[in-house]
Write an enzyme that holds these catalytic residues in place. Structure first.
Site, PDB file in Angstrom:
ATOM      1  N   LYS A  52       0.715  -1.030   0.061  1.00  0.00           N
ATOM      2  CA  LYS A  52      -0.083  -0.048   0.067  1.00  0.00           C
ATOM      3  C   LYS A  52       0.785   1.348  -0.005  1.00  0.00           C
ATOM      4  O   LYS A  52       0.559   2.188  -0.695  1.00  0.00           O
ATOM      5  CB  LYS A  52      -0.936   0.105   1.252  1.00  0.00           C
ATOM      6  CG  LYS A  52      -2.098  -1.211   1.003  1.00  0.00           C
ATOM      7  CD  LYS A  52      -2.933  -1.437   2.403  1.00  0.00           C
ATOM      8  CE  LYS A  52      -3.748  -2.342   2.141  1.00  0.00           C
ATOM      9  NZ  LYS A  52      -4.435  -2.981   3.496  1.00  0.00           N
ATOM     10  N   GLN A  96      -4.390  -1.708   9.575  1.00  0.00           N
ATOM     11  CA  GLN A  96      -4.134  -2.959   9.044  1.00  0.00           C
ATOM     12  C   GLN A  96      -4.548  -4.164  10.180  1.00  0.00           C
ATOM     13  O   GLN A  96      -4.190  -4.511  11.189  1.00  0.00           O
ATOM     14  CB  GLN A  96      -2.874  -3.372   8.675  1.00  0.00           C
ATOM     15  CG  GLN A  96      -2.553  -4.636   7.945  1.00  0.00           C
ATOM     16  CD  GLN A  96      -3.136  -4.501   6.721  1.00  0.00           C
ATOM     17  OE1 GLN A  96      -3.264  -3.701   5.899  1.00  0.00           O
ATOM     18  NE2 GLN A  96      -3.811  -5.688   6.193  1.00  0.00           N
ATOM     19  N   ASP A 119     -11.157   2.717   4.530  1.00  0.00           N
ATOM     20  CA  ASP A 119     -11.249   1.429   4.318  1.00  0.00           C
ATOM     21  C   ASP A 119     -12.709   1.157   4.205  1.00  0.00           C
ATOM     22  O   ASP A 119     -13.332   0.022   4.101  1.00  0.00           O
ATOM     23  CB  ASP A 119     -10.657   0.421   5.466  1.00  0.00           C
ATOM     24  CG  ASP A 119      -9.455   0.057   4.957  1.00  0.00           C
ATOM     25  OD1 ASP A 119      -9.295  -0.437   3.797  1.00  0.00           O
ATOM     26  OD2 ASP A 119      -8.663  -0.751   6.087  1.00  0.00           O
TER      27      ASP A 119
END
Ligand code: NDP
Length: 291
Positions: A52, A96, A119
């Site tokens: 990412k 994460q 997200d």
């Protein structure tokens, strides 16, 4: 049969984002900035986060990686989340997952400011998705929608069967496919482990989205001729012929199902690569203050 090339589309999307970033910076906007919180040293999580961060560099975003030991307390994480919420230079950030067991993932997700939740996991953003309001669509479903769009796959009036009802894939996917939008307007059947006679549903499907987590689960006898097959699964299976000792396969038995499909995503190289492109898209949306 047409193979849906997620790797190619992901790179195309990233090039488009890079062009847009240059244009926005040229007219005075600041560089979009994505942050990521990584807890512990799980190798898979480290790989995901470093891809990412690398993708941010490729499209001209600024990125910040915030690392904590796996022993970090909820209180310390919440303090960092608060700091990121209040940092005007950071447009969006992710935590994460998975987190160590002593930390409540839900509590952390709910602490993220919804405007920075790129997200798309915060309950406010999930609610906005359901209500058709501007929001961040979580990366995997967003990636699938973009694949269907880029390949111009007709969805209007089609019967879409989604297998799997997780919060991050199956459930949002079923909502998106039923929406009154260009990629959407399907009649959706959402199946899960309690579904009776799954095959009866899948045999009636024009589009099947498999997000189950079981290798080669969907077989040719469950699929009608000409169906569109989207395979979300990423499963490790032993393969002693390879030096690493395993290979990745999807939830779809690719060799046999591809004989009947009109379109199909491979694993790897289908849905997976779209996840990062979608996260970057969401970060650009955040930087443009569209949510
Ligand atoms: P979850 O384990 O959270 O959900 C799996 C779903 O499959 C559940 O809803 C479960 O039903 C359903 N299911 C399990 N067994 C059956 C069965 N026999 N028949 C019908 N339904 C069944 O998984 P995720 O949604 O997180 O992930 C699914 C797969 O996608 C995994 O392989 C994962 O690695 C992969 N993945 C890939 C991504 C990508 O970028 N390509 C991103 C995210 C995930 P129930 O709810 O009843 O338990």
């Amino acid at each position: 049969m047409i193979l849906i090339d997620g790797k190619k589309i992901s790179l195309e999307l990233q090039s488009e984002i890079a062009v847009e970033v240059k244009e926005l910076i040229a007219i005075g906007m600041k560089q979009p900035h994505l942050a990521a919180i990584l807890v512990g040293d799980d190798p898979a999580s480290q790989t995901y986060v470093s891809s990412k961060v690398k993708a941010c560099d490729n499209v001209g975003f600024k990125s910040t990686l915030v690392r904590f030991e796996s022993s970090v307390t909820e209180q310390t994480l919440l303090a960092k989340i608060e700091e990121l919420n209040n940092n005007d230079d950071i447009d969006g950030y992710i935590i994460q997952l998975p987190l160590p067991r002593h930390i409540s993932e839900q509590k952390m997700i709910e602490a993220i400011h919804p405007n920075k939740d790129v997200d798309g996991f915060h309950p406010v953003n999930v609610g906005r998705l359901v209500l058709n309001l501007p929001t961040y669509i979580s990366a995997t479903p967003f990636g699938i929608i973009q694949l269907l769009e880029r390949y111009d796959i007709p969805t209007d009036g089609k019967h879409c069967v989604v297998i799997g009802r997780s919060n991050i894939v199956g459930s949002p996917m079923s909502i998106l496919m039923s929406k009154n939008t260009t990629v959407g307007n399907c009649t959706v059947t959402l199946c899960h482990s309690h579904t009776k006679n799954l095959k009866e549903h899948t045999l009636n499907a024009d589009i099947i989205i498999a997000a189950i987590g079981k290798p080669n689960f969907l077989t040719a006898d469950m699929v009608k001729q000409g169906a569109v097959i989207i395979d979300v699964g990423i499963n490790r299976v032993d393969d002693t012929s390879l030096t690493k000792g395993f290979k990745l396969v999807g939830d779809v038995s690719f060799a046999e199902v591809s004989e009947k499909a009109s379109y199909i995503t491979p694993v790897p190289g289908g849905v997976g690569p779209m996840t990062i492109a979608s996260l970057l898209k969401n970060t650009l949306i955040a930087a443009k203050k569209l949510v």
